[in-house]
Design an enzyme around this catalytic site. Sequence first.
Site, short mmCIF file in Angstrom:
data_model
loop_
_atom_site.label_atom_id
_atom_site.label_comp_id
_atom_site.label_asym_id
_atom_site.label_seq_id
_atom_site.Cartn_x
_atom_site.Cartn_y
_atom_site.Cartn_z
N ARG A 195 41.44 46.64 70.83
CA ARG A 195 41.65 47.95 71.09
C ARG A 195 42.41 48.06 69.75
NH1 ARG A 195 42.42 47.36 76.80
NH2 ARG A 195 43.64 45.85 76.41
N LYS A 203 46.57 32.89 89.21
CA LYS A 203 46.28 34.77 88.65
C LYS A 203 45.56 35.92 90.30
CE LYS A 203 45.76 36.80 84.68
NZ LYS A 203 44.97 36.90 82.90
N HIS A 245 34.39 47.02 77.96
CA HIS A 245 33.66 45.77 78.15
C HIS A 245 31.78 45.86 77.36
CE1 HIS A 245 36.85 44.95 81.23
NE2 HIS A 245 37.48 43.76 79.84
N SER A 281 41.32 47.56 82.03
CA SER A 281 41.42 47.89 83.12
C SER A 281 42.35 47.52 84.52
CB SER A 281 40.41 46.38 83.51
OG SER A 281 38.88 45.86 83.32
#
Length: 161
Positions: free
Chosen positions: A91, A42, A18, A129
């Site tokens: 990515r 979430k 990031h 993450s």
Amino acid sequence: MQKIAIYPGSFDPVTNGHLDIIERGLKLFDKIIVAVLHNPSKEFLFTVKERKHMIETSLKDFSDVEVDSFDGLLVDYAKKRNAQIILRGMRAVSDFEYEFQLALMNRRLNREVQTVFLMTGLRWIFTSSSIIKEAARFGGSIDGMVPPVANRKLKEKFGFV
Ligand code: PNS
């Protein structure tokens, strides 16, 4: 007109991947607002406050970056902040489908906001993450994958300090 980009995400926690995107994004835009997702439905490992703190600490030497949180629609937040750009890192190919959907939906919701992708640095191509949390949860080393503050917080969270 100032080119303001929103860099949105869960950042649970922030990774070196990031930070690489933010650093490179600053070469393109006048200002980047790192927008931490606040979504009570979430489940996150870290609170919004903790996630913001880790990003702020990691970016303390950078100017032209602001760290904020948002809820609701991203395009509404972008409009509120006078941002014309949504910045996302891409990515491996596995990111593509989700990012494509997200960008197209955001474009449908507000055509004034453009999504710009930066390819992730080669070093960070498999850094996420989720995988970092998985390794940290069982005491695996994540040195060099996250900034020191996130490394420390993960160790604290999983009871390794
Ligand atoms: O780091 P992430 O989890 O991949 O980030 C996802 C994020 C925060 C960019 C995305 O979930 C988001 O923008 N959420 C806010 C709601 C929204 O506007 N969704 C897209 C259009 S339905």
